[in-house]
Design a protein around this motif. Structure first.
Motif, short mmCIF file in Angstrom:
data_model
loop_
_atom_site.label_atom_id
_atom_site.label_comp_id
_atom_site.label_asym_id
_atom_site.label_seq_id
_atom_site.Cartn_x
_atom_site.Cartn_y
_atom_site.Cartn_z
N SER A 34 2.49 9.74 -5.03
CA SER A 34 3.89 9.76 -4.59
C SER A 34 4.33 11.21 -4.48
O SER A 34 3.75 12.10 -5.12
CB SER A 34 4.80 9.02 -5.58
N GLY A 35 5.35 11.46 -3.68
CA GLY A 35 5.85 12.83 -3.58
C GLY A 35 6.75 13.01 -2.38
O GLY A 35 7.14 12.05 -1.71
N GLN A 36 7.07 14.27 -2.12
CA GLN A 36 7.97 14.62 -1.03
C GLN A 36 7.40 15.77 -0.22
O GLN A 36 6.66 16.61 -0.75
CB GLN A 36 9.35 15.00 -1.57
N ALA A 37 7.75 15.81 1.07
CA ALA A 37 7.33 16.89 1.94
C ALA A 37 8.42 17.15 2.96
O ALA A 37 9.23 16.27 3.28
CB ALA A 37 6.02 16.53 2.66
N ALA A 53 10.45 13.84 4.25
CA ALA A 53 9.77 12.57 4.01
C ALA A 53 9.54 12.37 2.52
O ALA A 53 9.31 13.33 1.78
CB ALA A 53 8.44 12.54 4.76
N ARG A 54 9.59 11.11 2.11
CA ARG A 54 9.31 10.75 0.73
C ARG A 54 8.26 9.64 0.73
O ARG A 54 8.40 8.62 1.41
CB ARG A 54 10.58 10.27 0.03
N LEU A 55 7.20 9.87 -0.01
CA LEU A 55 6.08 8.93 -0.10
C LEU A 55 6.11 8.30 -1.49
O LEU A 55 6.19 9.00 -2.50
CB LEU A 55 4.77 9.68 0.11
N GLY A 99 0.80 -1.22 0.00
CA GLY A 99 0.00 0.00 0.00
C GLY A 99 0.83 1.26 0.00
O GLY A 99 0.29 2.34 0.23
N GLY A 100 2.13 1.15 -0.28
CA GLY A 100 2.97 2.35 -0.34
C GLY A 100 4.13 2.27 0.63
O GLY A 100 4.24 1.34 1.45
N ARG A 101 4.98 3.25 0.52
CA ARG A 101 6.17 3.30 1.37
C ARG A 101 6.43 4.74 1.80
O ARG A 101 6.32 5.66 1.01
CB ARG A 101 7.38 2.76 0.61
N LEU A 102 6.75 4.90 3.09
CA LEU A 102 7.10 6.20 3.64
C LEU A 102 8.51 6.12 4.18
O LEU A 102 8.81 5.31 5.06
CB LEU A 102 6.13 6.59 4.76
N GLN A 103 9.39 6.96 3.64
CA GLN A 103 10.78 7.01 4.08
C GLN A 103 11.11 8.43 4.51
O GLN A 103 10.59 9.40 3.94
CB GLN A 103 11.71 6.56 2.95
N ARG A 109 4.94 18.46 -2.28
CA ARG A 109 4.49 18.35 -3.67
C ARG A 109 4.30 16.87 -3.99
O ARG A 109 5.22 16.06 -3.81
CB ARG A 109 5.52 18.98 -4.62
N PHE A 110 3.09 16.53 -4.46
CA PHE A 110 2.75 15.14 -4.71
C PHE A 110 2.08 15.02 -6.07
O PHE A 110 1.45 15.95 -6.55
CB PHE A 110 1.81 14.60 -3.63
#
Length: 396
Positions: A203-206, A183-185, A165-169, A227-228
Motif C-alpha cells: 500500500s502507499g501513495q504516489a 494516487a493511493r494504492l 486484489g487491491g484498490r487504486l484511487q 512511498r509504499f
C-alpha cells in the motif's frame, strides 16, 4: 418546428462462430433544434465456458442540438456482458456492465463524464482475463477548452470475481504544460492479478507532476514521488517491505535522486543522472546496488521448478560514468561501440544462484578517440562453483 425521423439496422451472422454474430440499430427522431438519437448493439450469448450466459449489449442515447455552439447536450452509454476479447484478439476476456454519461449545458460551461462499470468476469491476466472488478470515474472539462480539466475522482477495484486484489484511487488536473496526478494504492496483491507475479502485499501513495520550464522555452519537467510499504512472504514468514522513489526528468535531463527497496535482508538502491549536452549527446552517471536479493521472490517461475526452489542470493554493484554520442538511428550495439567512459558490474563473492556460488565482474571501457582499433572494449569474468570463464572482446 421541422421534425426528423431516420433509422438504420444491421445484422450479421457467422456459421463458423455464432458468438461473433451481432445486430445493430440506429434511430433518430425529434425537432431539428433538439434531436434524440438512440443506438443499440446486440450480440449472441457467450458459451458457458467463457463465463457468461448473458448476451452482450451496448445502448447509446444522445441529445443533439445541431444549431447550438455545442451540439451535444447529453450522451449516455450502457453496456451489459461486453467482452473486449470479441473486439480485438489481443484484448482480455471481460463481461462489462455499467454506464458512461456525458452531461453538458454549453460550450463554455464545464461538462462532466461519469463512468461506472462492473466486470462480472474479472480474473487473472495470465488466464486471459482482466483483473479489474469495477471502475468509477468522474471527469470534468469545458468543451471549448479540453486542454484544461479535472479528474475529480477515480476508483479502480482490482482482483478476480472471487478474490480482491487491491484498490487504486486517484485524482488530478491538467492544463497547458501542466499535469498533477495523485494516487493511493491500498492492499495491492500482484499474485491475485497474475499468478506469475510476486506474492507481496503493498500500500502507499504516489504523485506525478508536470510543470513548464522556467522561461517558457525550457522543456517541461516531470516529477515522480512515491512511498509504499507492505509485506513479502519469505522462508515461511512475512518480511516488512518498503519502497521509495524520488525522480524527475525532461527531454534534456533525467535524474533519479532516490530509489530504494528494502524487504527483510534485501536492499536495492539506485541513483543516477542523465544530461543531454549542447551537441545532443547524453552524459550518464550513476550507481546501483543489490544486497541479499532473491530474484525468485519477485519472479517466482513455474511451480516445482529449480528456479523457484533456489536458493538465490545476489550481491552486486554497478558504477556508470559514460557519454553516448547523438545518433538517433543507431542500434544498441552501435551506441555501445561509440560510447565513451566506463561501466563496471561486480558480483559479490557471497552470491548464490540456484544453490551455486557465483561471482565475477564485467567492465566496459568506452571508445577512445585516436585509438588504433575503434570501438568499446569488454572484459568479463564469471565464477560458478569451482569453475571460471573469462571473456575479452571489442564492440565495433
Amino acid at each position: 418546428p421541422l421534425e426528423a425521423t431516420a433509422s438504420l439496422g444491421i445484422e450479421t451472422r457467422s456459421e463458423a462462430d455464432a458468438a461473433s454474430a451481432f445486430g445493430a440499430s440506429l434511430a433518430l427522431h425529434g425537432p431539428l433544434e433538439r434531436l434524440a438519437l438512440r443506438g443499440t448493439l446486440r450480440g449472441a450469448a457467450l458459451p458457458a465456458a467463457r463465463g457468461s450466459a448473458a448476451a452482450p449489449e451496448l445502448d447509446a442515447e444522445a441529445t443533439l442540438t445541431p444549431f447550438a455552439a455545442w451540439p451535444l447536450a447529453m450522451l449516455r452509454l450502457r453496456t451489459q456482458a461486453l467482452d473486449l476479447a470479441t473486439l480485438h484478439s489481443a484484448a482480455p476476456g471481460t463481461a462489462l456492465e455499467g454506464t458512461a454519461e456525458l452531461s453538458s449545458s454549453a460550450l463554455d460551461q464545464p461538462a462532466s463524464i461519469a463512468i461506472a462499470l462492473v466486470n462480472a468476469r474479472a480474473g487473472r491476466y495470465d488466464a486471459g482475463l482482466l483483473p479489474l472488478r469495477s471502475v468509477r470515474a468522474d471527469l470534468r472539462a469545458r468543451p471549448d477548452d479540453p486542454s484544461r480539466g479535472e479528474i475529480h475522482a477515480l476508483d479502480l477495484a482490482l482482483g478476480t470475481a472471487r478474490e480482491a486484489g487491491g484498490r487504486l484511487q486517484g485524482s488530478g488536473r491538467w492544463a497547458p504544460g501542466q499535469v498533477q496526478l495523485d494516487a493511493r494504492l491500498t492492499d495491492l496483491a500482484p499474485r491475485v492479478l497474475d499468478a506469475r507475479a510476486a506474492a507481496l502485499r503493498v500500500s502507499g501513495q504516489a504523485s506525478l507532476s508536470v510543470v513548464p520550464g522556467a522561461d517558457g522555452a525550457a522543456p517541461a519537467t516531470a516529477t515522480l514521488r512515491g512511498r509504499f510499504s507492505g509485506a513479502l512472504p519469505a522462508d515461511g514468514r512475512l518480511q516488512a517491505l518498503s519502497l521509495e522513489i524520488d525522480a524527475d526528468g525532461s527531454t534534456q535531463r533525467i535524474e533519479v535522486r532516490r530509489a530504494l527497496l528494502a524487504a527483510g535482508a534485501t536492499n536495492v538502491s539506485l541513483q543516477g543522472r542523465a544530461q543531454r549536452n549542447g551537441a545532443g549527446a547524453w552524459q550518464l552517471a550513476g550507481n546501483a546496488a543489490l544486497q541479499g536479493f532473491d530474484p525468485a521472490l519477485w519472479w517466482p517461475g513455474r511451480e516445482g521448478s529449480a528456479w523457484r526452489k533456489g536458493p538465490h542470493r545476489i550481491d552486486a554493484t554497478l558504477a556508470l560514468q559514460a557519454a553516448l554520442p547523438r545518433s538517433p538511428s543507431a542500434s544498441v550495439l552501435d551506441a555501445l561501440a561509440r560510447a565513451q567512459g566506463q561501466a563496471t558490474l561486480e558480483l559479490g563473492a557471497d552470491s548464490v544462484l540456484a544453490g551455486q556460488r557465483i561471482g565475477g565482474e564485467a567492465t566496459l571501457h568506452g571508445a577512445q578517440s585516436g585509438a588504433d582499433v575503434p570501438g568499446a572494449r569488454l572484459a568479463a569474468r564469471l565464477v560458478v562453483g569451482g569453475s571460471a570463464v573469462a571473456v575479452r572482446g571489442r564492440i565495433s
